[in-house]
Scaffold this active site. Sequence first.
Site, PDB file in Angstrom:
ATOM      1  N   ARG A  90      31.976  19.765  41.592  1.00  0.00           N
ATOM      2  CA  ARG A  90      32.418  20.059  42.967  1.00  0.00           C
ATOM      3  C   ARG A  90      31.760  19.117  43.968  1.00  0.00           C
ATOM      4  O   ARG A  90      32.303  18.872  45.041  1.00  0.00           O
ATOM      5  CB  ARG A  90      32.164  21.544  43.284  1.00  0.00           C
ATOM      6  CG  ARG A  90      30.732  21.948  43.316  1.00  0.00           C
ATOM      7  CD  ARG A  90      30.572  23.459  43.239  1.00  0.00           C
ATOM      8  NE  ARG A  90      30.772  23.957  41.883  1.00  0.00           N
ATOM      9  CZ  ARG A  90      30.775  25.244  41.549  1.00  0.00           C
ATOM     10  NH1 ARG A  90      30.615  26.171  42.475  1.00  0.00           N
ATOM     11  NH2 ARG A  90      30.961  25.619  40.300  1.00  0.00           N
ATOM     12  N   LYS A 136      22.286  21.940  29.950  1.00  0.00           N
ATOM     13  CA  LYS A 136      23.137  22.907  29.246  1.00  0.00           C
ATOM     14  C   LYS A 136      22.543  23.215  27.882  1.00  0.00           C
ATOM     15  O   LYS A 136      21.973  22.318  27.255  1.00  0.00           O
ATOM     16  CB  LYS A 136      24.516  22.272  28.985  1.00  0.00           C
ATOM     17  CG  LYS A 136      25.449  22.245  30.168  1.00  0.00           C
ATOM     18  CD  LYS A 136      26.797  21.673  29.736  1.00  0.00           C
ATOM     19  CE  LYS A 136      27.746  21.520  30.909  1.00  0.00           C
ATOM     20  NZ  LYS A 136      28.227  22.799  31.453  1.00  0.00           N
TER      21      LYS A 136
END
Length: 471
Positions: free
Chosen positions: A320, A246
């Site tokens: 997820r 990130k």
Amino acid sequence: MNISLKNKLYENYVPLINDVSNAVPLVISDNEDYLSDLLSKAEITYIRSLEFFRSKINTVFLSDEEGKLKLIIIKPSQKIRFLIGDRIANLPSGSYKIISELTSEVAFELTLGFCLSSYKFESFLNKKEVFDVKLCNPKNVNIDKVKAFARAEFFTRNLINTPASHLGPNKLEEVVKCFSEERGANFRTIVGDELLSQNFPMIHAVGRAGTEPPRLVELEWGRPGGYKVTLVGKGVCFDTGGLNIKPGSSMGTMKKDMGGAASVLGLADCIISLNLNVSLKVLIPIVENSISALSFRPGDVLLSRSGMSVEVNNTDAEGRLILADTLSYSNEDNPDLLICMATLTGAARVALGPDIAPFYTNDEDFSKTLIESSLSTYDPVWRLPFHSEYEDMIEPSIADLDNAPKSGMAGSITAALFLKRFVKKSVNFVHLDVFAWSINTKPGRPIGGLMQGVRALCTTLEKLLSKDEAL
Ligand code: BES
Ligand code: ZN
Ligand code: ZN
């Protein structure tokens, strides 16, 4: 620092007291006629001279002839959530008692807002401020519920605010274990390579680069034979993004990526405090999404617990993956209700902003009750659809599923659809994509960790159970 669950997270922390004789009376009103009846001529003249009824002044202190504080008047507010409670929390140290009539809605919002405004995260401060404002339990309020909500929220906020340096996978597991012991729940954990032998390959793949091993923790509480509720929460203690690292600006708050785990623990705390008639299970996959030679890679294909293969198109879409294996496992004992909470996508925030948590369900009644409960508990959530026509966005070429659709469109919906692939059709599934963070200080919500959706879910559950009993 020791995150003891026996410290101020609990009862003592809720600044509500039973009636005391020396509490300063509070009036919540800006109705000139009502106040004229209540006050002396000199007092109402004084208030008018302050332009209380027209200006921004929101609190007036009145004293008796000896100069002793006699009465405080606070302006009500319809528009801003928790504003009156916040005004009370900002009064000088002392005990206060509301003497004006309030509707039960206003009384509830005010009491909860007051409690939530008393929160400060001070674990790392040597100089702690003493919060010494106490409010006598107002009439018309379900105090047990306010207390249950407040202590759950403090617990959740403390967990989110505690940085990964002090709340990595080992410590988060310890917190769940300690919580289970205090609340009379059973606790179990599957750690490190055991995740492979017990068939949780995606939790292992995401967490194996961390210095503290990945794990799946499980808590069980309640009545066997009761309504079976399973809660699943994303427990990423820190999300660097993995090899798809990130940018610094997005990584800054990623200690909060266990916000889903903190929220389901908050919900479990509420359910236990209110002693709801359920058979409760909490499942939390705990990892750090770290960078090392062991990191899973973009392009890797992972085999999931369910047997489906997943192509990793972005290692930053890690939530997820760990949730998928956990959801497959949660199906195995057929819960009546399966609730998933996760800081899953940045896209949820683009859609609804930081205040409102999107939720997904195919159950119309549940959705309706959740929205009603969200309004009555001042806990905003809004429904987004499991839009089946977007299913092809999560289907790549060389595996059954893609963890990160390339178009970048409908990011929160495609993440929800991905999770749903791992839930049996017969299971009633609800998913909340929470932000778990207050970006600035607002009434009842100081900047930092925030519990979202829990009060709405808990109240929905209460309503479902009472309907169930009525049948
Ligand atoms: N933890 C983040 C999502 C997140 C970011 C929540 C900021 C709240 C605030 C998650 O693991 C993530 O990075 N998701 C990616 C998915 C994408 C790569 C498909 C996202 O939302 O950008
Ligand atoms: Zn991520
Ligand atoms: Zn994440």
